[in-house]
Design an enzyme around this catalytic site. Structure first.
Site, PDB file in Angstrom:
ATOM      1  N   PRO A 106       7.183  -4.802   4.537  1.00  0.00           N
ATOM      2  CA  PRO A 106       7.120  -3.369   4.624  1.00  0.00           C
ATOM      3  C   PRO A 106       8.376  -2.857   5.323  1.00  0.00           C
ATOM      4  O   PRO A 106       8.747  -3.342   6.387  1.00  0.00           O
ATOM      5  CB  PRO A 106       5.897  -3.152   5.487  1.00  0.00           C
ATOM      6  CG  PRO A 106       5.112  -4.400   5.406  1.00  0.00           C
ATOM      7  CD  PRO A 106       6.034  -5.474   5.043  1.00  0.00           C
ATOM      8  N   GLU A 107       9.034  -1.940   4.694  1.00  0.00           N
ATOM      9  CA  GLU A 107      10.164  -1.269   5.334  1.00  0.00           C
ATOM     10  C   GLU A 107       9.636   0.056   5.872  1.00  0.00           C
ATOM     11  O   GLU A 107       8.426   0.277   5.860  1.00  0.00           O
ATOM     12  CB  GLU A 107      11.307  -1.096   4.328  1.00  0.00           C
ATOM     13  CG  GLU A 107      11.775  -2.446   3.780  1.00  0.00           C
ATOM     14  CD  GLU A 107      12.943  -2.370   2.813  1.00  0.00           C
ATOM     15  OE1 GLU A 107      13.786  -1.484   2.984  1.00  0.00           O
ATOM     16  OE2 GLU A 107      12.999  -3.180   1.883  1.00  0.00           O
ATOM     17  N   HIS A 142      -6.735 -13.874   5.322  1.00  0.00           N
ATOM     18  CA  HIS A 142      -5.740 -13.595   6.354  1.00  0.00           C
ATOM     19  C   HIS A 142      -5.991 -12.283   7.092  1.00  0.00           C
ATOM     20  O   HIS A 142      -5.066 -11.624   7.533  1.00  0.00           O
ATOM     21  CB  HIS A 142      -4.341 -13.629   5.747  1.00  0.00           C
ATOM     22  CG  HIS A 142      -4.001 -14.950   5.147  1.00  0.00           C
ATOM     23  ND1 HIS A 142      -3.802 -16.079   5.901  1.00  0.00           N
ATOM     24  CD2 HIS A 142      -3.850 -15.337   3.869  1.00  0.00           C
ATOM     25  CE1 HIS A 142      -3.540 -17.102   5.100  1.00  0.00           C
ATOM     26  NE2 HIS A 142      -3.566 -16.677   3.858  1.00  0.00           N
TER      27      HIS A 142
END
Length: 275
Positions: free
Chosen positions: A2-3, A93
DNA sequence: CTCCTGTCCTGCCGGC
DNA sequence: TGCCGGCAGGACAGGA
């Protein structure tokens, strides 16, 4: 990972259910993320109110009513989803969960575990080792200007693509948006940083803002892992001009888009349009 | 300082 | 079908 746009989208998805709300339940299923999660996290979080939620760089910060701030980072593969109820079966996860008084759950999922959950005293947040080294926010038009960028690049020989990915110069620009912004600005990714003219710096600053803003509008980009808190994919990947488009034609000049590894990262550009 | 490399971790995809 | 190498959106730590 993720930016900036994906982190911003995540923050906006969490805010309605968590900002200003008390945390009534929380669970931690793994302590071994990028750094060990503080052992007192749940103790400090449960019962506290989130007075303020905000983003700095790619960090999401939860300022609690008890003098502490939770620092969250999504790493390379992290995402949050919001659920109305705690799922009976969690995904493989799902490492961290919290429920606010609104009833909603936020679930942190991160296969590669490069993400982080840390605590800091709110009074010391600005000098926290992770935050103190950061450059300006790209969407802050006062701090991040052409003049600023040119001075920050002064004396630097590294490729301009590497420079704009350095958090010390400007935060939030990762591998995807670096390629996209350079394309938009017409600047070749391998140009020496200090060789950019003032005009080129201004064009690049504008391009970075344009690309990041458009990506936020589209709910971020989904390549593999990233999802909005609603579980939906982002849409900005459909608007990529160069990223992941090697061999396709440049929209402007029809030349072939090139993929080249720069500093170990896949980079995409048009060698005709970008000089 | 600047710069470059190695590293953390899991999953997926393509090739054989 | 199975195994293996390579690659993936970040960014710190440490050495030259």
């Amino acid at each position: 990972m993720p930016e900036l746009p994906e982190v911003e989208t995540t923050l906006r998805g969490l805010e309605p259910h968590f900002a200003g709300k008390q945390i009534i339940q929380s669970e931690l299923r793994r302590y071994d993320l990028r750094w060990p999660v503080p052992e007192n996290l749940l103790q400090m979080l449960i019962g506290a109110r989130i007075a303020r939620m905000y983003r700095r760089s790619k960090y999401i910060l939860l300022e609690l009513s008890n003098g502490l701030t939770v620092i969250l980072h999504l790493g390379m593969s992290g995402s949050f989803r919001v659920e109305a109820e705690r799922p009976e079966k969690l995904k493989k996860h799902d490492h961290f969960l919290m429920q606010s008084e609104s009833g909603k759950w936020a679930i942190f999922h991160d296969p590669r575990r490069f993400g982080a959950i840390l605590l800091s005293e709110t009074a010391e947040i600005e000098s926290h080792r992770l935050l103190t080294v950061l450059g300006p926010e790209p969407l802050d038009s006062d701090a991040f200007s052409g003049a600023y960028l040119q001075s920050a690049l002064k004396g630097r020989k590294i490729a301009i693509k590497n420079a704009i990915m350095m958090a010390k110069i400007v935060v939030g620009v990762g591998n995807i948006y670096a390629s996209e912004a350079l394309y938009l600005a017409g600047i070749h990714p391998l140009r020496a940083s200090s060789s950019l003219s003032r005009k080129e710096c201004e064009a690049l600053v504008a391009a970075i803002r344009t690309v990041l803003s458009a990506a936020i509008q589209s709910g971020g980009s989904t390549l593999k892992d990233y999802l909005q808190t609603s579980g939906q994919t982002g849409y900005f990947q459909h608007h990529f001009r160069v990223y992941d488009r090697a061999g396709l034609n440049c929209e402007k000049c029809k030349a072939e888009i090139v993929r080249q590894v720069i500093n170990g990262r896949s980079s995409y550009f048009c060698s005709f349009c970008q000089r």
